[in-house]
Motif scaffolding. Sequence first.
Motif, short mmCIF file in Angstrom:
data_model
loop_
_atom_site.label_atom_id
_atom_site.label_comp_id
_atom_site.label_asym_id
_atom_site.label_seq_id
_atom_site.Cartn_x
_atom_site.Cartn_y
_atom_site.Cartn_z
N UNK A 29 47.59 33.26 84.74
CA UNK A 29 47.69 32.17 85.71
C UNK A 29 48.99 32.23 86.51
N UNK A 30 50.03 32.81 85.91
CA UNK A 30 51.32 32.91 86.60
C UNK A 30 51.34 34.03 87.64
N UNK A 31 50.31 34.85 87.66
CA UNK A 31 50.29 36.02 88.55
C UNK A 31 49.45 35.81 89.80
N UNK A 32 48.79 34.67 89.90
CA UNK A 32 47.89 34.44 91.02
C UNK A 32 48.21 33.12 91.72
N UNK A 33 48.31 33.17 93.03
CA UNK A 33 48.56 31.98 93.84
C UNK A 33 47.78 32.10 95.14
N UNK A 34 46.86 31.17 95.44
CA UNK A 34 46.52 30.01 94.61
C UNK A 34 45.75 30.41 93.35
N UNK A 35 45.80 29.55 92.36
CA UNK A 35 45.23 29.84 91.05
C UNK A 35 43.77 29.40 90.99
N UNK A 36 42.90 30.36 90.69
CA UNK A 36 41.48 30.09 90.48
C UNK A 36 41.17 30.40 89.01
N UNK A 37 41.24 29.41 88.11
CA UNK A 37 41.05 29.67 86.68
C UNK A 37 39.70 30.29 86.36
N UNK A 38 38.68 29.91 87.10
CA UNK A 38 37.34 30.44 86.82
C UNK A 38 37.29 31.94 87.11
N UNK A 39 37.87 32.36 88.23
CA UNK A 39 37.86 33.78 88.59
C UNK A 39 38.62 34.60 87.55
N UNK A 40 39.74 34.09 87.08
CA UNK A 40 40.52 34.79 86.06
C UNK A 40 39.70 34.92 84.77
N UNK A 41 39.07 33.82 84.37
CA UNK A 41 38.29 33.83 83.13
C UNK A 41 37.16 34.86 83.20
N UNK A 42 36.43 34.86 84.29
CA UNK A 42 35.29 35.78 84.41
C UNK A 42 35.76 37.23 84.45
N UNK A 43 36.86 37.49 85.16
CA UNK A 43 37.35 38.87 85.25
C UNK A 43 37.86 39.36 83.91
N UNK A 44 38.65 38.55 83.24
CA UNK A 44 39.20 38.97 81.95
C UNK A 44 38.09 39.15 80.92
N UNK A 45 37.13 38.23 80.89
CA UNK A 45 36.05 38.32 79.93
C UNK A 45 35.20 39.58 80.16
#
Length: 868
Positions: free
Chosen positions: A624-640
Amino acid sequence: MRDNQAPKPIRRLDYRPPAFWVDSVALDFDIYGDLTRVRSRLCLRRNTAADAPADCVFDGEMLVIESLAVDGKTLSEQEYRYQGGQLALLSVPDKFVFESVVTIDPRSNTALEGLYVSKGMYCTQCEAEGFRRITFFPDRPDVLSRFTTTVRADKSRYPLLLSNGNPVAEGEEDGRHWVTWEDPFAKPCYLFALVAGDLACLEDTFTTTSGRSVKLRIYAEHHDLDKLDFAMDSLKRSMLWDEQVYGREYDLDIYMIVAVSHFNMGAMENKGLNIFNTSCVLAHPDTTTDQGYQRVEAVVAHEYFHNWSGNRVTCRDWFQLSLKEGFTVFRDQEFSADTHSRAVKRVEDVDMLRTIQFAEDGGPMAHPVRPDEYQKIDNFYTVTIYEKGAEVVRMQYNLLGPELFRKATDLYFSRFDGQAVTCDDFVDCMEEASGQDLSQFRRWYSQAGTPRLTATDQYSNGIYRLTLSQQTAPTPGQADKQPLMVPVSMALLDQSGQPLVLDADGATETVLILSDATQTFEFTLPEQPVPVLLRGFSAPVELRYPYSADQLALILAHDTDGYCRWDAAQRLGLEAIRRIIAGSDPLVEAEQLLSPWRQVLARAAEDPAGAALLLGLPSERALAEQFLPLDPRAIHLARTSLERALGRLLQADIEALLPTLVVSGPYRAEAADIGRRTLMQRCLALLASGEAAGLGSRLAQQFGSASNMTERLGALRLLVWHGLPQADQALKEFAARYAGEALVMDQWFAVQALVPGEQTVAVVERLMGHSAFEMTSPNRVRGLLGSFANGNPSAFHAADGSGYRLYADALARLDRLNPQVAARMANAFATLPRLAGDFQVNMRLAVQQLRDGECSANLAEVLDRLLQ
């Protein structure tokens, strides 16, 4: 305070010495019925060095006055004024004795500050400003007094009566008994402690280097007596370590620890009578994970080390909180590093710092290690004060070296023994012992924010030029930042991964001191090197350098610094996730990681715990600290998706490794066994992510046959988090087996709160209505709600805002019971300014509605900073 008006800020530069000193304190507690009567006798004298008014002012909250007297004369209502939490005695002499009798109601004290009741046991928490809820006193850390305490209670109900110091007298009368305790060392009132209850005790002794025998006693509820051995062992090892490394012996005849179920923090270092959250002292293989054992060890050490770094030498004011906490965190980190794997410990500490403290530094809650102002000091027990404060001490340790640092701390303890001092006093000792000029270094204490360290390099004609630049972004209240003194430990690798010689002495590692905004350093080398910067994480900064994937793979495969290898692995994972968010195929990205991950698996036997860290992708919270603006859903899907692909590609490698990780024999909380269990669980997590066939049955078997909580809880987590068919039955069996174990049930709630996906919002709401959920229990609240908001971004950041609304409603309820915990938990909303689109709209709406309701001063301060 519940009028929704923020209190007036308290500013560091407004510090004034106390108007009166309190030379001695005699307290008499009479516990009866629902109330407690507190008699206090203070011997005061005017501070001639202060510009003192004629009146004498004491702090006092929620106290019912029975009588007040000065020098034996009872005061009339015209001779004092009690309002707004302060008692003013009008026109007192320069030296006098003040006596008061008040009653308090500990049983209704759900804030858990001052004297309160936990499961029938009376106990105290006075840091930072809880003593004012017990009796009238100048409740500030720079007033040090000698305390004598008598506790009276019904003997059958409260056979154990404890306080600070050594027991000096006791007696019985009409079914009641009393014990008097005397503390020979002057201390601030925040270190006062009292316990009255019916507890079991584990006893032992420790012989100091000088030959003194110290009684050691750890108290807990009777059914928890078998869970105290590890804490006792940790205590004795801590005492020995402090003697060997710092030359500090314990100073009283007795050292006591009491385990308390209801506690706002981890533990409290009250002089001679430490009061611990049960989660930080109880340990047993059947109820405690490896992580829990390590926490017990670290917290026991931390609170013991406070005896010198915090008690014998304490803070002048609360702005100097990191003076004791940062220093003591550094000490407990070093103790743990000496006890276990130094490299693994360093990575774990840095991971937490970069994930949580960097986020604090970059958000609305940013503040310096030594804050300039606050409204409620309770809100400043933060990772910046503790963990970043420890990094500031660590930098001084590395700048001085072990011998000079020990010389400096010896000077600090001897010069300021029995005094309340400042962070500047600490640095003064570093300068005096070493002869170094640390004037620029002091900015680390006063300047908020995480510095960004940018590195660029050039190689030509046998000269390698490394240019380092530093920049710190503006933070609330600090727009302009000055250059810091940044120690950058570094090495240079050749193209085969071997370290290059950096100077005529044959050194392969050096420390560059960056003191200007930009500096260039030159090295004569035979080839273009790969820079390995911030070895050991030598400064708490964010490093920007354009590493290629090949360079990171080289560092991961060949460098000897544990932190730098882990950082390389994290960077590889981050860039893969970044590309997936941009549209890349997760399988393609996983294949790019396959070679370095297989190398880690192949070398796993060398350091299983280290391998487990290297095989971990950056957490969603770290990402979350690496992305601005922060899209938690996109991070979750990519990491998963990346973890799923890795799990599938590495299945055969993992299956081959698993049999070598089985730990046989009785449970041992030792580094080798912990490392193998940790890697085992990480490998199983990868298989679960990859949806390996038959894994549910294997995990169910592990759950049923496990001989320790690490393996049983590990299996439960994977069954539940991945929605495997055996999950529901395992949850039922777990709850039935551990219904009487509060700390284990906290984990049961947490497991369910951490299930990825928006459906977990409804699960958390349902669990809040569970018969075992207690809003008055900080551990239970943190287990369910804290896990949900801080550990499960995919649920907390539900697209419709339901996660935010649920959490805000829960905080409103909690704030009415325990403002301190509610305010701390409100920090989960600190991502507000970074969020994208509707996420930010929905969170702001929830936070604003929470602020518009009735708020305590603690919660109001946090919410106002979030909304600014």
